[in-house]
Motif scaffolding. Sequence first.
Motif, mmCIF file in Angstrom:
data_model
loop_
_atom_site.group_PDB
_atom_site.id
_atom_site.type_symbol
_atom_site.label_atom_id
_atom_site.label_comp_id
_atom_site.label_asym_id
_atom_site.label_seq_id
_atom_site.Cartn_x
_atom_site.Cartn_y
_atom_site.Cartn_z
ATOM 1 N N HIS A 240 43.181 41.756 44.431
ATOM 2 C CA HIS A 240 41.738 41.185 44.442
ATOM 3 C C HIS A 240 41.254 39.484 44.313
ATOM 4 O O HIS A 240 40.739 39.036 45.448
ATOM 5 C CB HIS A 240 41.171 42.075 43.749
ATOM 6 C CG HIS A 240 39.590 42.049 43.271
ATOM 7 N ND1 HIS A 240 38.552 42.016 44.773
ATOM 8 C CD2 HIS A 240 38.814 40.627 42.501
ATOM 9 C CE1 HIS A 240 37.934 41.742 44.341
ATOM 10 N NE2 HIS A 240 37.110 40.320 43.555
ATOM 11 N N TYR A 255 38.552 46.222 45.774
ATOM 12 C CA TYR A 255 37.096 46.824 45.286
ATOM 13 C C TYR A 255 36.282 47.875 46.332
ATOM 14 O O TYR A 255 35.455 48.050 46.053
ATOM 15 C CB TYR A 255 36.316 45.525 45.190
ATOM 16 C CG TYR A 255 36.454 45.110 44.520
ATOM 17 C CD1 TYR A 255 37.446 44.946 42.946
ATOM 18 C CD2 TYR A 255 35.597 43.701 43.370
ATOM 19 C CE1 TYR A 255 37.621 44.027 42.072
ATOM 20 C CE2 TYR A 255 35.442 43.219 42.410
ATOM 21 C CZ TYR A 255 36.819 43.765 41.177
ATOM 22 O OH TYR A 255 36.592 42.601 40.514
ATOM 23 N N LEU A 259 36.016 49.905 43.094
ATOM 24 C CA LEU A 259 35.509 49.427 42.119
ATOM 25 C C LEU A 259 33.836 50.967 41.994
ATOM 26 O O LEU A 259 33.163 50.959 43.072
ATOM 27 C CB LEU A 259 34.680 48.307 42.584
ATOM 28 C CG LEU A 259 33.752 47.180 41.613
ATOM 29 C CD1 LEU A 259 35.256 46.811 40.343
ATOM 30 C CD2 LEU A 259 32.980 46.522 42.568
#
Length: 468
Positions: A240, A255, A259
């Motif tokens: 990331h 993400y 996420l």
Amino acid sequence: DTPSVFNPKYRVCPYLDTINRNLLDFDFEKLCSISLTRINVYACLVCGKYFQGRGTNTHAYTHSVGEAHHVFLNLNTLRFYCLPDNYEIIDSSLDDIKYVLNPTFLRNEISKLDQVQPKHSRTVDGVLYLPGVVGLNNIKANDYCNVVLHALSHVSPLRDFFLREQSYAKIKRPPGDSMFTLVQRFGELMRKMWNPRNFKAHVSPHEMLQAVVLWSSKRFQITEQGDPIDFLSWFLNTLHRALKGNKQPDSSILYKIFLGEMRIFTRKIPPVELDDAAKQTLLATEEYKHQVEDTNFIYLTCDLPPPPLFTDEFRENIIPQVNLYQLLAKFNGSAEKEYKTYKDNFMKRFEITRLPQFIILYIKRFTKNTFFLEKNPTIVNFPIKNVDFGDILGMRQRDKSVKDTKYNLVANIVHDGDPKKGTYRAHILHKANGQWYEMQDLHVTEILPQMITLTESYIQIYERCPEN
């Protein structure tokens, strides 16, 4: 600069039939086998070894004269040369070698990977394999990395992103940013694992793992067993950052996929030995007020109930079982759990406020006691399809009539054996044919979905069901 019989730079090479595709292996570090340099390295296509240079007195030149091996490939420019005569070879019969060194995928090829019934491919020595379901070498003790790489290679949006180098070619990087090699190596590995024209039915993650050892400052090794959840967490966060991701949920592909968001409610518990009046006084202070914190998660930690200490009347060990939904109740916003630090006690409850597209569950099997590491053998019963995560969404989110809370399992990582000496294997779903496979290093076997639920699951990846 087109090839022509009059152009002395190109000739019809008489040595093409000396190339031995069985010996070609481009999975290892591209360095000269004698000088160990990485600059200007050529692969000898007759014996598969790597040598530097092609001018007189270079290692490749000396090798070509000494061994009478004549056909070489520059591993950087992907151009072929005949040594010691030093002319370039242009011949379309060599394209398959170029493709193995650097597999490339077109958009429409990628879009079919999960849709069209997959075709088996054949290796140079006639072995059939299925692209995407290929074994990974265990160099010494890197099975804990291999299972994570297998699992991630079946997270479709992640795989699709890394199969096309163009996806991350434009990312602006500071000069000398070598952390980016982790991104490049992972992309190369994905392309090799899904390559429909491989010369062999397995891939060595050697270069990828060299980058891991380097970038984790040797925290993760190839030579000693590690913990897949530590590796997975470090790897996703490092990728990331290398992709220039920040705290924003959509700042990187990782993400966007993994996420989720949760709310944590914490309250401090007064010491037990105090009388009621003293407790009430403490509870009125700022320090003992309810704290609410909004935070993100990449994976959810599920706690197993402690295994029973007793055996049944036949002195048989009962293998305890627990339902997945019981483990998920931790995140329903109302279940409280006590957490101790060395001086304070807290009660915490967790409420999921946003479910990601892919949910990673970490089933906590190991606990460290003062003297040793213990493993909880409890079997988790879970459905493979249509797992409803809606029950753990906070009430406010549930009222928003979120329809897509059902998920299907796409990968399951299992730990077998002792806490210290055990091994790992992965179960992955090939979406195009709906078949589950068990991957343990180089061993690839089909497995029935109902067998997966009997294993000691350690990490699971679920994907939100496509909307009907």
